[in-house]
Design a protein around this motif. Structure first.
Motif, PDB file in Angstrom:
ATOM      1  N   GLU A 124      -2.209   0.254   2.133  1.00  0.00           N
ATOM      2  CA  GLU A 124      -3.357  -0.607   2.418  1.00  0.00           C
ATOM      3  C   GLU A 124      -2.941  -1.807   3.268  1.00  0.00           C
ATOM      4  OE1 GLU A 124      -7.020  -2.977   0.190  1.00  0.00           O
ATOM      5  OE2 GLU A 124      -5.584  -1.793  -0.986  1.00  0.00           O
ATOM      6  N   LEU A 125      -1.793  -2.397   2.975  1.00  0.00           N
ATOM      7  CA  LEU A 125      -1.307  -3.521   3.780  1.00  0.00           C
ATOM      8  C   LEU A 125      -1.098  -3.088   5.226  1.00  0.00           C
ATOM      9  CD1 LEU A 125      -0.149  -6.378   4.130  1.00  0.00           C
ATOM     10  CD2 LEU A 125       2.066  -5.470   3.376  1.00  0.00           C
ATOM     11  N   ARG A 128      -4.471  -2.617   6.984  1.00  0.00           N
ATOM     12  CA  ARG A 128      -5.107  -3.888   7.341  1.00  0.00           C
ATOM     13  C   ARG A 128      -4.401  -4.555   8.516  1.00  0.00           C
ATOM     14  NH1 ARG A 128      -9.131  -4.997   4.058  1.00  0.00           N
ATOM     15  NH2 ARG A 128      -9.160  -4.109   1.945  1.00  0.00           N
ATOM     16  N   GLN A 131      -5.537  -2.645  11.532  1.00  0.00           N
ATOM     17  CA  GLN A 131      -6.934  -2.983  11.794  1.00  0.00           C
ATOM     18  C   GLN A 131      -7.027  -4.300  12.565  1.00  0.00           C
ATOM     19  OE1 GLN A 131      -9.243  -4.245   8.361  1.00  0.00           O
ATOM     20  NE2 GLN A 131     -10.945  -2.921   8.996  1.00  0.00           N
ATOM     21  N   ALA A 132      -6.173  -5.265  12.207  1.00  0.00           N
ATOM     22  CA  ALA A 132      -6.187  -6.561  12.875  1.00  0.00           C
ATOM     23  C   ALA A 132      -5.565  -6.499  14.263  1.00  0.00           C
ATOM     24  CB  ALA A 132      -5.457  -7.590  12.016  1.00  0.00           C
ATOM     25  N   ALA A 165      -4.773   5.215   3.001  1.00  0.00           N
ATOM     26  CA  ALA A 165      -5.629   4.065   3.280  1.00  0.00           C
ATOM     27  C   ALA A 165      -6.384   4.378   4.556  1.00  0.00           C
ATOM     28  CB  ALA A 165      -4.813   2.789   3.430  1.00  0.00           C
ATOM     29  N   VAL A 167      -9.134   3.399   7.477  1.00  0.00           N
ATOM     30  CA  VAL A 167      -9.821   2.327   8.183  1.00  0.00           C
ATOM     31  C   VAL A 167     -11.064   2.913   8.841  1.00  0.00           C
ATOM     32  CG1 VAL A 167      -9.693   0.653  10.072  1.00  0.00           C
ATOM     33  CG2 VAL A 167      -7.668   1.101   8.642  1.00  0.00           C
ATOM     34  N   GLU A 170     -15.055  -2.058   9.690  1.00  0.00           N
ATOM     35  CA  GLU A 170     -14.401  -3.230   9.120  1.00  0.00           C
ATOM     36  C   GLU A 170     -13.922  -3.001   7.687  1.00  0.00           C
ATOM     37  OE1 GLU A 170     -17.101  -6.463   9.446  1.00  0.00           O
ATOM     38  OE2 GLU A 170     -17.077  -6.478  11.648  1.00  0.00           O
ATOM     39  N   VAL A 172     -11.551  -0.955   4.654  1.00  0.00           N
ATOM     40  CA  VAL A 172     -10.340  -0.206   4.347  1.00  0.00           C
ATOM     41  C   VAL A 172     -10.499   0.369   2.943  1.00  0.00           C
ATOM     42  CG1 VAL A 172      -7.863  -0.295   3.954  1.00  0.00           C
ATOM     43  CG2 VAL A 172      -8.868  -1.628   5.824  1.00  0.00           C
TER      44      VAL A 172
END
Length: 260
Positions: A124-125, A128, A131-132, A165, A167, A170, A172
């Motif tokens: 998940e980290l 994210r 995603q950023a 995880a 994506v 927006e 997750v």
């Protein structure tokens, strides 16, 4: 679809993502696969391509042509990020902070989705972070499998504890699926071999039509993630399995080898 992996620390499988990318391309999904020399194992994807006589793209302008010809483009990391590649290739044999995002972030290509294999439980980290860093990519999946406690590989396996995880826009969404750990026979069948030639041979065998084996199943699972919507589905698995069994994957492998 952009495909990349972090490399592994402990138990090391053969070059699954390279074979899975070829199988997914043969099944109809355009794939851009990041490649490098060995980082954490004997053979990196670039080493395997050398043995198989497959030429990676040497100029970003060649990516569309490679996709048009064969539905797949192997892209060396130095093509977009030479400083990163110089510092990374052959240097890190353990997961580090950059491993959570750099293999995908350095693939500066247009893509609608990504699949990133991470040899760490915190998918998940990683999702994210990607995603950023890559908001231009609308969807993607980070996958890892704990074979045993402290023994994590950067692939979707049919054994152990699989973490995904996903994506999408927006959001997750992280999920975990636990099965029994790997048997000794499974480990032996999918383990990284001691030479480039042996690893390339195992990748090719996993693409050949014929009976199922631990290696073919492992490649099919990961190819199905590339083909599917970021999660394993019966439709995507049936599609890649039919492609392999009907000879589509090995025909693409031969075409790639002959196009030097």
């Amino acid at each position: 679809m952009a495909v990349a992996g972090s490399g592994k620390e402990h138990f090391k499988t053969f070059n699954v993502s390279t074979a899975a990318a070829i199988l997914a391309a043969a099944a109809g999904t355009p794939v851009v696969k990041g490649v490098s020399r060995s980082v954490s194992a004997i053979s990196g994807a670039a080493d395997i391509l050398d043995v198989l006589r497959i030429r990676p793209v040497i100029d970003p302008a060649g990516i569309p042509g490679a996709l048009q010809r064969h539905n797949i483009a192997f892209v060396p990391y130095p093509l977009f990020c030479p400083r990163y590649a110089d510092r990374y290739d052959g240097v890190f044999d353990a997961i580090n902070p950059a491993s959570f995002f750099m293999p995908v972030a350095t693939l500066c290509v247009s893509a609608s989705r990504f699949l990133f294999g991470l040899a760490h439980p915190d998918v998940e980290l990683s999702a994210r972070a990607l995603q950023a860093i890559r908001p231009d990519v609308a969807a993607g999946t980070v996958v890892s499998t704990d074979l045993t406690d402290g023994e994590t590989v950067d692939e979707y396996c049919g054994v152990g504890t699989v973490r995904l995880a996903r994506v999408k826009a927006e959001l997750v969404d992280a999920t975990t699926r636990a099965k029994s750990g790997p048997a000794t026979a499974w480990r032996t069948a999918v383990a990284h071999r001691p030479t480039h030639a042996a690893n390339a041979a195992l990748a090719a065998e996993a693409l050949a039509p014929g009976d199922d084996s631990p290696a073919t199943s492992l490649v099919e699972l990961n190819a199905a993630l590339i083909v599917g919507p970021g999660a394993l589905t019966d439709d995507s698995l049936d599609r890649v399995r039919h492609t392999r069994r009907s000879g589509g994957a090995i025909r693409l492998l031969r075409a790639l080898s002959e196009s030097r």
